[in-house]
Every structure is written in structure tokens, then in C-alpha cells.
Design a protein around this motif. Structure first.
Motif, PDB file in Angstrom:
ATOM      1  N   HIS A  70       9.653  -0.608   1.911  1.00 33.42           N
ATOM      2  CA  HIS A  70       8.972  -1.057   3.130  1.00 33.42           C
ATOM      3  C   HIS A  70       9.191  -2.553   3.355  1.00 33.42           C
ATOM      4  O   HIS A  70       8.459  -3.388   2.822  1.00 33.42           O
ATOM      5  CB  HIS A  70       7.476  -0.744   3.014  1.00 33.42           C
ATOM      6  CG  HIS A  70       6.700  -0.993   4.261  1.00 33.42           C
ATOM      7  ND1 HIS A  70       5.444  -0.483   4.461  1.00 33.42           N
ATOM      8  CD2 HIS A  70       6.987  -1.696   5.388  1.00 33.42           C
ATOM      9  CE1 HIS A  70       4.992  -0.854   5.642  1.00 33.42           C
ATOM     10  NE2 HIS A  70       5.907  -1.613   6.221  1.00 33.42           N
TER      11      HIS A  70
ATOM     12  N   HIS B 286      10.638  -5.625   6.437  1.00 30.69           N
ATOM     13  CA  HIS B 286      10.973  -5.947   7.825  1.00 30.69           C
ATOM     14  C   HIS B 286      11.955  -7.110   7.822  1.00 30.69           C
ATOM     15  O   HIS B 286      11.561  -8.261   7.619  1.00 30.69           O
ATOM     16  CB  HIS B 286       9.717  -6.350   8.600  1.00 30.69           C
ATOM     17  CG  HIS B 286       8.713  -5.247   8.725  1.00 30.69           C
ATOM     18  ND1 HIS B 286       8.747  -4.316   9.739  1.00 30.69           N
ATOM     19  CD2 HIS B 286       7.649  -4.906   7.953  1.00 30.69           C
ATOM     20  CE1 HIS B 286       7.747  -3.460   9.592  1.00 30.69           C
ATOM     21  NE2 HIS B 286       7.062  -3.800   8.514  1.00 30.69           N
TER      22      HIS B 286
ATOM     23  N   LYS C 177       9.041   6.320  10.897  1.00 30.94           N
ATOM     24  CA  LYS C 177       7.796   5.542  10.868  1.00 30.94           C
ATOM     25  C   LYS C 177       6.989   5.808  12.125  1.00 30.94           C
ATOM     26  O   LYS C 177       7.552   5.815  13.232  1.00 30.94           O
ATOM     27  CB  LYS C 177       8.135   4.045  10.771  1.00 30.94           C
ATOM     28  CG  LYS C 177       6.946   3.081  10.853  1.00 30.94           C
ATOM     29  CD  LYS C 177       6.232   2.953   9.520  1.00 30.94           C
ATOM     30  CE  LYS C 177       5.078   1.962   9.574  1.00 30.94           C
ATOM     31  NZ  LYS C 177       5.478   0.568   9.469  1.00 30.94           N
TER      32      LYS C 177
ATOM     33  N   HIS D 293       1.031   0.922   3.113  1.00 28.38           N
ATOM     34  CA  HIS D 293       0.098  -0.186   2.836  1.00 28.38           C
ATOM     35  C   HIS D 293      -1.379   0.180   2.915  1.00 28.38           C
ATOM     36  O   HIS D 293      -2.155  -0.438   3.625  1.00 28.38           O
ATOM     37  CB  HIS D 293       0.411  -1.427   3.674  1.00 28.38           C
ATOM     38  CG  HIS D 293       0.540  -1.219   5.154  1.00 28.38           C
ATOM     39  ND1 HIS D 293      -0.389  -0.549   5.890  1.00 28.38           N
ATOM     40  CD2 HIS D 293       1.498  -1.638   6.025  1.00 28.38           C
ATOM     41  CE1 HIS D 293      -0.005  -0.549   7.149  1.00 28.38           C
ATOM     42  NE2 HIS D 293       1.134  -1.190   7.255  1.00 28.38           N
TER      43      HIS D 293
ATOM     44  N   ASP E 238       6.059  -4.573   2.225  1.00 26.99           N
ATOM     45  CA  ASP E 238       5.856  -4.827   3.659  1.00 26.99           C
ATOM     46  C   ASP E 238       6.269  -6.273   3.981  1.00 26.99           C
ATOM     47  O   ASP E 238       5.648  -6.934   4.812  1.00 26.99           O
ATOM     48  CB  ASP E 238       4.404  -4.562   4.073  1.00 26.99           C
ATOM     49  CG  ASP E 238       4.264  -4.375   5.580  1.00 26.99           C
ATOM     50  OD1 ASP E 238       5.286  -4.362   6.288  1.00 26.99           O
ATOM     51  OD2 ASP E 238       3.110  -4.260   6.048  1.00 26.99           O
TER      52      ASP E 238
HETATM   53 ZN   LIG Z   1       5.353  -2.824   7.790  1.00 29.87          ZN
END
Ligand SMILES: [Zn+2]
Length: 454
Positions: free
Chosen positions: A53, A55, A147, A235, A309
Motif C-alpha cells: 500500500h 502512493h 481499491k 489501514h 500507506d
Molecule cells: Zn492509501
């Protein structure tokens, strides 16, 4: 044989030499020789981490205002320096792009720029007819995941369509990764605060209360029960939501749980400081009792993965004085620190075993996203993704040590014992002597098998 790693200690406590030919582990133990050797005596030998996970910015999608500061190259550097050899990136579609078009565009970007290996999670913006038709094809295109944001007001408006999307995903061997905070609950809580003039970030936690996570988690579990499709809750942050997942799992539902470092180390007090913006993530930081519950869940097995994340912003972007509970930038940098901190705070303190650390940071994600045993294992035939990890090396976290393009860390000043000293990705030494030496473009975009099975 091209490379031998001598004398490292494996997760089961045994000491073995590892032989690598090309990109692959070809021998464990026995007589080994190769032109290149690495001495790993006194060190742990871990399978490369799999952070499912992250970005990372992927031009040419332009966002309004500043963007995440890491692309596939700098994000890879942070990952490899932290012992993560594979990252799963969230692939947001550009306006008008379908799921497969977004995957194709981002695959090309990652192939050019990445050093770490990559797999991609297309973000379902809407369960329209075109996307529903494409979901059935994701699996055969080597994509094991999708997602869905329950935070998106569209989710409740087209609940029927989203249920169908998640059902089809399950049928296609695609696991649905769900951001579980309920949009309507957040909207209500935020409206209440705004009407009372409580708009500063010190009210951020109240604007996204635990009940928002609880109700969305209940919805996710209901969809898993209704459709039989696997769901992976990203998360997860609260004791109450975790308890719901434990009950669902005990009843045999295909429910998997991820948490992230933020919720293991920090609590809501941080949001009461002048630097609250630094600590803003969605869901917000919770209470000490939630932290304790998550650590219990890491140990018991109800939490399957710890993923970052990783969503890095500059400090200036995070501390924008215009930010309030309706306008903010969620997310923090974390890729380089995931594994060292989980070792330091988890294994060294006795809260989790070394084998649990490997499951949480590598093998479980590899299994859930259809990459095992190519990834997530030290085994003959597996990719030679290996981390030589010094369990006694002590360092203090500073912004300057980070390979990410960020200029701060929420963990600055943290004393961490246990760091990677060498990282090998598919047989190539990509991090050594505190330098990332792998080249942009050497990372692969992986083709995944069926997702959603552990
Ligand atoms: Zn995320």
C-alpha cells in the motif's frame, strides 16, 4: 551461480549460505561457490519486504496544488533502503480512463522509473457498466486487486453497484481493498463541528470518529458475507473495527486486515499540537487503547499485514496554515522506516516474533496479492529478494537520512535498533553502504496470480 551470501541467520534461527543464479535463489545450504560473495555473519537474512500500500506520483496525472513528493524512483530508493523490495501502488485513473487504461499507463511509468518491483491496484472510481465489465478481465491481465473508497460519497449513493463490483472482483480472483470510513458519518460529524466553529485541525479526529470506521467496516464485512468475495481492509486504526473483523474471520468470512505504522506508534495527542497538520492521516490517529489492541492483533494473527500507506508531502504542504478539517493533506512518508521500526518496537521488545514480522511485512502480502512464493519467501526457486539486516545497529531517525524526497519525518528523533545493511532485488545488490545503487527502470511490474487467499 553468481552470488553467495554466507553465514546469515534465517528466520527459523538456522544459519545457512544462500546461492543465487541470475535473479533466483538456487540453493540453500551445502557447498556453494560463486564469483561474488557477501558476508552476512552476525546478521539476519530476511525475505525482501512487500509493502502492498503506497502512493507514488505517476505523471502525467496533474493534481491541483502540490503532489506527493515521491515518484517511482525516489519511492523505490526509500523502500530499498528500508528492506522493502516490492511495492503495491494505488493506480488512480485520469478523467475518462478505464481501469485497464489506467493500469497500462501506470505500468509504462513504473517500468521507466522504478527500482523496486511493483504491482498495481486500480482504483474503482465508479461501478459503471464499463468498469464492471473490465473487473472480470483484471485477473487475466495479471492484476490481483482493486481499491474502493467507502469514504467517497459515491459509495453510499451507488451501494448496489459497488456490491456488484466487489462480487465480480472476487469471482475474477481480485481482492477488493477497502478504505473503511463511512462518507455520510464523516459528513455529519464535520457539519456539526463546522456549525460550532470547530474547524481547526485539533478537531480533525472528531471529524472522522471511530464510529465512521466501525460502520464502514460493518458494511465491508456484510459485503464479504453477501458475495463470498474476499475483502482486504486497508489501514485499520481502531480496536472496535478490529474486534468486528475478528468476529467475521471466526465465522469464516474472507476478511483480511492491514494496519499501518502510524497507528502503532502515535496517538491522537499529536493532533492537539501546533504541528497537527504533520500527523494528519485518514483515519486519524487514535487512542492508547487502540494502539494496544492493534499490537495484540499483530501478535494474534487477526491483522495480516503492516503496510505503510506511504503518501509523502513536503512539510510546507502539510503545515499549510489554510488547512482545516475540510481542507487538508492526509498521509505521511514511511517506506524506509517500516521494517526497522517494526523490528525495533516489535521484535526487540518481545511483542511479536521474528517470524511474525516476516509474515506481516512480506509473506502475507505476497500471498494475498498472488505473488507467493516468487515473493515473500527465502526458498529455492523464489526471486532472490533478500535483506541483510543488522539487528544491533542503532540509529536515530533524522529527515536527512531518508531516501524519500520528503524533508521531514513524523518519527524524527526516534531511536531505532535494527536496520538493513544490504538489500538485494532479484539477485542484484540495489542498496549497500547506505547508498541505493539500483538503477531507475530496473524494477519490474509484476504479473500477479489470484488474489485474496492467505
Ligand atoms: Zn492509501
Amino acid at each position: 551461480m553468481d552470488l553467495v551470501i554466507r553465514g546469515g541467520q534465517l528466520v527459523d534461527g538456522s544459519i545457512a549460505d544462500i546461492g543465487i543464479a541470475g535473479e533466483t535463489i538456487v540453493q540453500i545450504g551445502g557447498e556453494l561457490s560463486a564469483p561474488n560473495e557477501i558476508d552476512a555473519h552476525g546478521k539476519l537474512l530476511l525475505p525482501g519486504g512487500v509493502d502492498a500500500h503506497v502512493h507514488l506520483s505517476s505523471p502525467p496525472i496533474e493534481r491541483s496544488g502540490p503532489a506527493w513528493v515521491d515518484d517511482f524512483t525516489s519511492g523505490s530508493a526509500a523502500a530499498l533502503a528500508g528492506g522493502i523490495t516490492t511495492v503495491g501502488n494505488m493506480t488512480f485513473g485520469a478523467p475518462g480512463e478505464s481501469l485497464l487504461q489506467a493500469l497500462e499507463r501506470e505500468t509504462a511509468v513504473a517500468r521507466r522509473a522504478s527500482i523496486a518491483d511493483v504491482f498495481l491496484h486500480p482504483v474503482l472510481a465508479s461501478p459503471d457498466a464499463d468498469n464492471l465489465a473490465e473487473i472480470a478481465r483484471l485477473g487475466s491481465e495479471g492484476c490481483s486487486s482493486m481499491k474502493v473508497f467507502l469514504t467517497n460519497p459515491h459509495f453510499n449513493r451507488d451501494l448496489d453497484g459497488h456490491i456488484e463490483a466487489i462480487r465480480r472482483a472476487g469471482e475474477a480472483g481480485v481482492v477488493s481493498m477497502l478504505h473503511c470510513e463511512d462518507a455520510a458519518t464523516i459528513a455529519f460529524a464535520t457539519r456539526q463541528l463546522v456549525s460550532q466553529g470547530k474547524t481547526s485541525l485539533r478537531y480533525f479526529g472528531e471529524s472522522r470518529p471511530v464510529i465512521a470506521e466501525v460502520v464502514a467496516t460493518q458494511r465491508a464485512l456484510a459485503i464479504a458475507e453477501l458475495t463470498g468475495a474476499p475483502v482486504y481492509i486497508v489501514h485499520l486504526s481502531s480496536a472496535r473495527a478490529l474486534a468486528l473483523c475478528a468476529v467475521a474471520r471466526a465465522r469464516g468470512l474472507h476478511v483480511y486486515v492491514e494496519t499501518r505504522p502510524l497507528y502503532l506508534y502515535l496517538t491522537s495527542e499529536r493532533l492537539q499540537t501546533p504541528e497537527a497538520g504533520k500527523f494528519v492521516g485518514q483515519p486519524p490517529l487514535r487512542e492508547h487503547s487502540d494502539v494496544d489492541a492493534l499490537w495484540t492483533g499483530l501478535r494474534s494473527g487477526i491483522i495480516d499485514t503492516v503496510c505503510t500507506d506511504h503518501a509523502p508531502w513536503s512539510l510546507q504542504a502539510k503545515l499549510d496554515p489554510a488547512h482545516d478539517i475540510e481542507h487538508l493533506r492526509p498521509g505521511v512518508e514511511n517506506l524506509q522506516l517500516l521494517l526497522p521500526m517494526l523490528y525495533s518496537e516489535g521484535v526487540r521488545t518481545g511483542r511479536i516474533s521474528l517470524s511474525r514480522l516476516v509474515e506481516l511485512s512480506s509473506s502475507n502480502a505476497a500471498k494475498l496479492f498472488g505473488l507467493y512464493p516468487r515473493k515473500g519467501a527465502i526458498a529455492v526457486g523464489s526471486d532472490a529478494d533478500l535483506v541483510i539486516f543488522d539487528p544491533d545497529l542503532e540509529r536515530t531517525v533524522t529527515a536527512a537520512m531518508l531516501k524519500s524526497n520528503v524533508d521531514y519525518s513524523v518519527y524524527e528523533g526516534w531511536r531505532v535498533t535494527g536496520w538493513p545493511t544490504v538489500t538485494i532485488r532479484r539477485g542484484e545488490i540495489v542498496f549497500r553502504d547506505d547508498l541505493v545503487i539500483g538503477q531507475a527502470g530496473s524494477g519490474q511490474v509484476l504479473s500477479c496470480g489470484r488474489g485474496g487467499v492467505l
